[in-house]
Design an enzyme around this catalytic site. Structure first.
Site, PDB file in Angstrom:
ATOM      1  N   GLY A 306      -1.403  -5.030  14.475  1.00  0.00           N
ATOM      2  CA  GLY A 306      -2.675  -6.035  14.627  1.00  0.00           C
ATOM      3  C   GLY A 306      -3.462  -5.017  15.316  1.00  0.00           C
ATOM      4  N   GLY A 307      -3.106  -3.909  16.148  1.00  0.00           N
ATOM      5  CA  GLY A 307      -4.288  -2.486  16.792  1.00  0.00           C
ATOM      6  C   GLY A 307      -5.377  -2.820  16.322  1.00  0.00           C
ATOM      7  N   LYS A 308      -5.678  -2.072  14.879  1.00  0.00           N
ATOM      8  CA  LYS A 308      -7.272  -2.109  14.634  1.00  0.00           C
ATOM      9  C   LYS A 308      -7.695  -3.120  14.478  1.00  0.00           C
ATOM     10  CE  LYS A 308      -5.151   1.996  12.521  1.00  0.00           C
ATOM     11  NZ  LYS A 308      -3.805   2.885  12.475  1.00  0.00           N
ATOM     12  N   ASP A 325       0.169  -9.045   6.560  1.00  0.00           N
ATOM     13  CA  ASP A 325       1.326  -8.206   6.090  1.00  0.00           C
ATOM     14  C   ASP A 325       2.401  -8.806   5.697  1.00  0.00           C
ATOM     15  OD1 ASP A 325       1.651  -5.751   8.444  1.00  0.00           O
ATOM     16  OD2 ASP A 325       3.691  -7.061   7.933  1.00  0.00           O
ATOM     17  N   ARG A 330       6.436  -9.528  11.653  1.00  0.00           N
ATOM     18  CA  ARG A 330       5.557  -8.329  12.284  1.00  0.00           C
ATOM     19  C   ARG A 330       4.690  -8.890  12.511  1.00  0.00           C
ATOM     20  NH1 ARG A 330       6.650  -2.636  12.901  1.00  0.00           N
ATOM     21  NH2 ARG A 330       3.882  -2.371  12.006  1.00  0.00           N
ATOM     22  N   ASP A 360       2.206  -9.556   0.399  1.00  0.00           N
ATOM     23  CA  ASP A 360       2.416  -8.725   0.180  1.00  0.00           C
ATOM     24  C   ASP A 360       1.146  -7.986  -0.608  1.00  0.00           C
ATOM     25  OD1 ASP A 360       2.691  -6.571  -2.111  1.00  0.00           O
ATOM     26  OD2 ASP A 360       4.813  -6.900  -2.522  1.00  0.00           O
ATOM     27  N   GLY A 361       0.677  -7.668   0.333  1.00  0.00           N
ATOM     28  CA  GLY A 361      -0.732  -6.774  -0.046  1.00  0.00           C
ATOM     29  C   GLY A 361      -1.347  -6.040  -1.245  1.00  0.00           C
ATOM     30  N   ASP A 376      -4.571   0.158   6.312  1.00  0.00           N
ATOM     31  CA  ASP A 376      -3.522   1.005   6.902  1.00  0.00           C
ATOM     32  C   ASP A 376      -2.124   1.209   6.018  1.00  0.00           C
ATOM     33  OD1 ASP A 376      -2.898   2.843   9.297  1.00  0.00           O
ATOM     34  OD2 ASP A 376      -2.939   1.109  10.355  1.00  0.00           O
ATOM     35  N   CYS A 431      -0.179   7.307   8.808  1.00  0.00           N
ATOM     36  CA  CYS A 431      -0.459   8.130  10.142  1.00  0.00           C
ATOM     37  C   CYS A 431       0.825   9.303   9.742  1.00  0.00           C
ATOM     38  CB  CYS A 431       0.696   7.463  11.131  1.00  0.00           C
ATOM     39  SG  CYS A 431       1.437   6.340  11.340  1.00  0.00           S
TER      40      CYS A 431
HETATM   41  N1  SAM Z   1      -3.058  -1.445  11.010  1.00  0.00           N
HETATM   42  C1  SAM Z   1      -1.808  -1.558  11.541  1.00  0.00           C
HETATM   43  C2  SAM Z   1      -2.455  -1.675  13.213  1.00  0.00           C
HETATM   44  O1  SAM Z   1      -3.044  -1.161  13.533  1.00  0.00           O
HETATM   45  O2  SAM Z   1      -1.196  -2.431  14.428  1.00  0.00           O
HETATM   46  C3  SAM Z   1      -0.396  -1.094  11.561  1.00  0.00           C
HETATM   47  C4  SAM Z   1       0.082  -1.311  10.239  1.00  0.00           C
HETATM   48  S1  SAM Z   1       1.610  -0.286  10.051  1.00  0.00           S
HETATM   49  C5  SAM Z   1       0.879   0.735   9.984  1.00  0.00           C
HETATM   50  C6  SAM Z   1       1.761  -0.909   8.242  1.00  0.00           C
HETATM   51  C7  SAM Z   1       2.167  -1.827   7.973  1.00  0.00           C
HETATM   52  O3  SAM Z   1       2.368  -2.567   6.505  1.00  0.00           O
HETATM   53  C8  SAM Z   1       3.211  -3.040   8.406  1.00  0.00           C
HETATM   54  O4  SAM Z   1       3.471  -4.007   9.573  1.00  0.00           O
HETATM   55  C9  SAM Z   1       3.730  -3.104   7.370  1.00  0.00           C
HETATM   56  O5  SAM Z   1       5.012  -4.458   7.728  1.00  0.00           O
HETATM   57  C10 SAM Z   1       2.837  -3.741   6.640  1.00  0.00           C
HETATM   58  N2  SAM Z   1       3.936  -3.513   5.088  1.00  0.00           N
HETATM   59  C11 SAM Z   1       4.838  -2.838   4.437  1.00  0.00           C
HETATM   60  N3  SAM Z   1       4.695  -2.913   2.889  1.00  0.00           N
HETATM   61  C12 SAM Z   1       3.453  -3.956   2.893  1.00  0.00           C
HETATM   62  C13 SAM Z   1       2.692  -4.184   1.809  1.00  0.00           C
HETATM   63  N4  SAM Z   1       3.609  -4.598   0.631  1.00  0.00           N
HETATM   64  N5  SAM Z   1       1.731  -5.585   1.795  1.00  0.00           N
HETATM   65  C14 SAM Z   1       1.295  -6.116   2.807  1.00  0.00           C
HETATM   66  N6  SAM Z   1       2.068  -5.059   3.762  1.00  0.00           N
HETATM   67  C15 SAM Z   1       2.712  -4.354   4.369  1.00  0.00           C
END
Ligand code: SAM
Length: 508
Positions: A306-308, A325, A330, A360-361, A376, A431
């Site tokens: 949740g940072g962004k 997410d 998480r 799932d996104g 992200d 990243c």
């Molecule tokens: N945007 C977040 C922040 O600023 O704190 C960091 C995101 S992190 C780089 C990537 C995130 O994508 C993880 O929390 C992971 O659980 C999630 N993720 C992985 N596969 C995913 C999917 N298929 N659909 C949605 N989220 C997914």
């Protein structure tokens, strides 16, 4: 006599103990050197060494050092006091730094610069991919002079199947027949005295081959995401003109090369929430790239922890922020972060504006259309991968997951392009320094979105507005600069990133 014996025994056990201890240390060290973070570093040395050339060693040095952060002031608790406190400790307001830097910026000509850098960058990646493919091919055809020019997956699978059929025929022969046919492979003649039958050998060989193939197949697919020559879809790159620093967003930073240990720990303010959120400056840039407007409906497709999303909320601009997410644990962390940083005041209740979703996104659906979508994505998290063994994507049991990352990223970005309204913007960020996961995925997603859904999105070139960050962080330039997005490079002077940030505006 007894004493001599006792002495001998104790000195022997001392040596045994010493030897044991030595052996233990030795194996532990060996194991450590081959652990996931070393695997990641070797992989990056090879891949990024090829892509970034001389720029890679200093980036690597920075990646292995402690990262730096900026302070995002919390508007919901003691913000004036915190800003004053941080200013007194030598920190600067990022908005002011950007304004000053902008004044000194030269005129920018995006097309020319993009053209020059993209040409050189493409050939570097192409060379790397072709070397990688040659290595893979020679691994599959170690003795052959007749190596195919390009990896053709179907051919290789046929070969393995053919091989397997041959082995089956051999396995079904008598030992005499097998010996008659010994020219196929001398090393496979089985001495009856060894007590091994051909069945055992047959089971062993294809299993090993297939295991090797398993890893090898997706590695090729992974790099296929960087197919820069393929442009049979509308690909428009325009300079960004909407960019501005949100009025209510307050970010404090130290200049390059200054003493970064000066940020104190965040503390609870009078309203009970923390007074600032420490984060990588490149994460702030990803939110700035959204160019949020008052009343926006924002989707953060992969939002945890949740940072962004929190930075987006600190701009006080969006009306609705949907934080999705796939990971429940998480996502719970996102909720905890919001509870630590947000409060209700008057009619402004954060829980009414923030929606937490856990799907799932790739399958997220919505019937209204979002004004802005942040994607992200999960990636190789380069800094984490070279520093921590825990939860490392380079762990041997996560090979398939790692090699399928670009595919997942592309699917998430395509869905984001579907979810944003025409005229709205999508920011894609990682990243990672990998051009495959960055420009490669962006290119593949734009192509797929057009071919499958007739969606057209323009790439907004952020070079000009982000040049004003040059006294704060290091952005890739020259041959290292991506074609579509901006790349924050880790450097010992300003140890942020790595991060890739690209902005797309949907026009159809
Ligand atoms: N945007 C977040 C922040 O600023 O704190 C960091 C995101 S992190 C780089 C990537 C995130 O994508 C993880 O929390 C992971 O659980 C999630 N993720 C992985 N596969 C995913 C999917 N298929 N659909 C949605 N989220 C997914």
């Amino acid at each position: 006599m007894f004493n001599i014996l006792k002495e001998n025994i104790s000195s022997r056990s001392f040596f045994i103990l010493q030897a044991r201890f030595k052996t233990k240390t030795h194996w532990a060290k060996l194991r450590k050197k081959t652990g996931p973070k070393y695997k990641a570093l070797n992989h990056f040395d090879d891949f990024y060494g090829s892509v970034f050339g001389e720029q890679w060693p200093p980036m690597k040095e920075a990646l292995l050092r402690k990262s730096k952060y900026v302070a995002v002031i919390n508007n919901y608790g003691d913000e004036e006091e915190t800003m004053k406190y941080l200013s007194n400790r030598g920190a600067h307001c990022l908005r002011d730094l950007m304004k000053i830097q902008q004044t000194f910026s030269n005129e920018y000509t995006p097309e020319t610069e993009s053209d020059v850098q993209s040409k050189s960058h493409t050939s570097i990646i192409d060379n790397y991919i072709s070397r990688l493919q040659n290595d893979e091919v020679s691994g599959v055809y170690p003795q052959s002079n007749n190596v195919p020019e390009k990896i053709d997956l179907s051919n290789n699978i046929d070969k393995i199947i053919e091989n397997k059929k041959d082995k089956e025929m051999v396995a079904n022969r008598t030992l005499d027949e097998a010996l008659d046919n010994a020219e196929i492979d001398q090393s496979r003649i089985i001495e009856p005295s060894m007590g091994i039958n051909s069945e055992v050998l047959y089971q062993y060989i294809p299993a090993t081959k297939l295991k090797g193939l398993d890893d090898w197949v997706p590695e090729s697919l992974h790099y296929s995401y960087y197919n820069s020559k393929d442009k049979d879809f509308p690909l428009i790159i325009e300079p960004e003109t909407e960019f501005s620093f949100p009025e209510h967003l307050k970010v404090y930073t130290y200049e390059m090369n200054s003493d970064w240990s000066m940020f104190p720990e965040p503390k609870r303010s009078q309203t009970g929430v923390f007074n600032y959120y420490p984060m990588d400056c490149s994460s702030v840039v990803a939110v700035l790239a959204l160019c949020l407007s008052p009343g926006d409906r924002l989707l953060d497709l992969c939002s945890a922890p949740g940072g962004k999303a929190l930075v987006a909320l600190q701009t006080l601009l969006p009306d609705v922020v949907v934080c999705n997410d796939v990971s429940i644990s998480r996502s719970n962390r996102t909720e905890a972060v919001f509870r630590d940083y947000l409060i209700d005041f008057g009619n402004n209740k954060w829980r009414e504006r923030v929606v937490l979703s856990r799907v799932d996104g790739r399958n997220f659906t919505d019937d209204q259309g979002f004004d802005k979508v942040l994607v992200d994505v999960p990636c190789t998290t380069d800094r984490h991968s070279v520093n921590e063994d825990e939860n490392n994507i380079f762990r041997p049991d996560r090979v398939k997951e790692r090699l399928r990352i670009p595919e997942l990223q592309t699917q998430l970005l395509v869905n984001a392009l579907k979810l944003v309204r025409v005229g709205g913007a999508v920011v894609y960020s990682t990243c990672s320094l990998s051009p495959v996961q960055n420009d490669g995925v962006l290119h593949a997603a734009l192509k797929h979105a057009f071919e499958t859904y007739q969606i057209v999105a323009v790439v907004k070139d952020l070079s000009s507005p982000l040049r004003s960050l040059s006294s704060t962080l290091q952005l890739a330039s020259g041959a290292a600069k991506p074609r579509y997005g901006q790349l924050v490079l880790p450097s010992t002077a300003a140890n942020f990133g790595p991060a890739y940030i690209a902005r797309l505006v949907r026009v159809k």
